[in-house]
Scaffold this active site. Structure first.
Site, PDB file in Angstrom:
ATOM      1  N   LYS A  18     -79.249  14.217 -32.512  1.00 21.24           N
ATOM      2  CA  LYS A  18     -78.249  15.372 -32.954  1.00 21.24           C
ATOM      3  C   LYS A  18     -76.900  14.936 -32.446  1.00 21.24           C
ATOM      4  CE  LYS A  18     -77.912  16.798 -28.274  1.00 21.24           C
ATOM      5  NZ  LYS A  18     -76.628  16.432 -27.436  1.00 21.24           N
ATOM      6  N   ASP A 143     -81.567  21.778 -24.313  1.00 21.98           N
ATOM      7  CA  ASP A 143     -81.531  21.366 -25.731  1.00 21.98           C
ATOM      8  C   ASP A 143     -82.746  21.414 -26.725  1.00 21.98           C
ATOM      9  OD1 ASP A 143     -78.691  20.751 -25.371  1.00 21.98           O
ATOM     10  OD2 ASP A 143     -78.922  18.506 -25.593  1.00 21.98           O
TER      11      ASP A 143
END
Length: 289
Positions: A18, A143
């Site tokens: 990401k 996350d």
């Protein structure tokens, strides 16, 4: 293990990287966690997990990661957390094909944990909802939830409060300086900005994207400063997460690849495209059919 030699019940699960397209730190809680505002987008680039369920109840993870005990391996911890929550008697053999560099700010460990939870929830038939998996994922890392929910998102709180977002799916040149950065080193730094004003997503989308961690990372790690100084000559560039990776955005892959070809020998990098839907969920949907 090559695909044609896999066990018949072995399946492949993507574990995408990401980018934090922006990252602002708006406060710090009494427990040490930081409040933030960040925009996550997945990349068409990542690790792969080969997962083979077993009836022994044992969880095996290969290969061993240098410097990390099995009990601290996020893949193992995720599998163990789901096994303990569900009381399943099943186990799994999990093999990691690693592409995402460690300590890069690309979310590799968190993505591995999320893929493990999503995949084993399906393979073990533990039937937890996405919300329940997210609650389990929070204990593994801030996350992890965004990878479980699987869509590009504006995240607030400590990273667990999501608002759907649709950033442009641009092409990125991602560079990895030869340095490993531990997230806690940056978040514990006394000079880190912790009082950025909270803004709405609509406001943030129309302002210049920045990263509150970048100043500290550039001070502490000359390699990152040097990489950003090189890359910004070609395109607007910034840090992702707490680093070490830096990235620039492009409208097409040709422009990104032209810059990649100019890369000095002290840098490594790759060209990839942003994705608003995680490839993990494309795989999950296919597995359900």
């Amino acid at each position: 293990m090559t695909p044609n030699k896999m066990k018949h019940n072995t399946t492949l699960w993507p574990s995408p990287a990401k980018l934090n397209l922006f990252l602002y730190i708006t406060g710090q809680r009494d427990n040490g966690y930081h409040d933030l505002q960040t925009l996550f987008q997945f990349l068409d680039y990542g690790d792969t997990l080969q997962i083979t369920p077993n009836e022994t109840g044992k969880i095996r993870v290969t290969p061993a990661i240098k410097g990390i005990d099995l009990e601290n391996n996020l893949i193992y911890r995720a599998a163990k957390a789901l096994k303990n929550k569900s009381n399943t008697t099943k186990g799994a053999d999990i093999h990691l094909e690693k592409k995402i560099p460690m300590g890069a700010g690309l979310g590799g460990g968190s993505s591995n944990a999320a893929t493990t939870l999503v995949a084993l929830n399906h393979l073990w038939k533990t039937h937890y909802t996405q919300k329940e998996l997210i609650e389990l994922g929070i204990s593994l890392g801030a996350d992890v939830p965004v990878f479980i929910q699987g869509k590009a998102a504006f995240a607030e709180g400590i990273g667990e409060q999501f608002q759907s977002a649709q950033p442009l799916e641009k092409w990125y040149l991602v560079l990895k300086p030869n340095v490993h950065i531990r997230t806690e080193k940056i978040f514990s730094h006394p000079d880190l900005t912790r009082n950025t004003e909270k803004r709405t997503l609509n406001v943030l989308l129309h302002e210049k994207y920045e990263n509150d961690c970048e100043k500290i990372v550039r001070q502490l790690f000359p390699e990152v400063d040097k990489a950003l100084s090189w890359l910004v000559e070609y395109a607007p560039s910034r840090l992702t997460g707490t680093g070490a990776c830096v990235f620039a955005e492009f409208e097409n892959s040709n422009d990104a690849n032209l810059i990649l070809q100019k890369l000095p020998n002290w840098l490594t990098g790759f060209v990839t495209r942003g994705m608003n839907i995680s490839p993990l969920f494309t795989t999950l949907d296919a597995q359900k059919q």
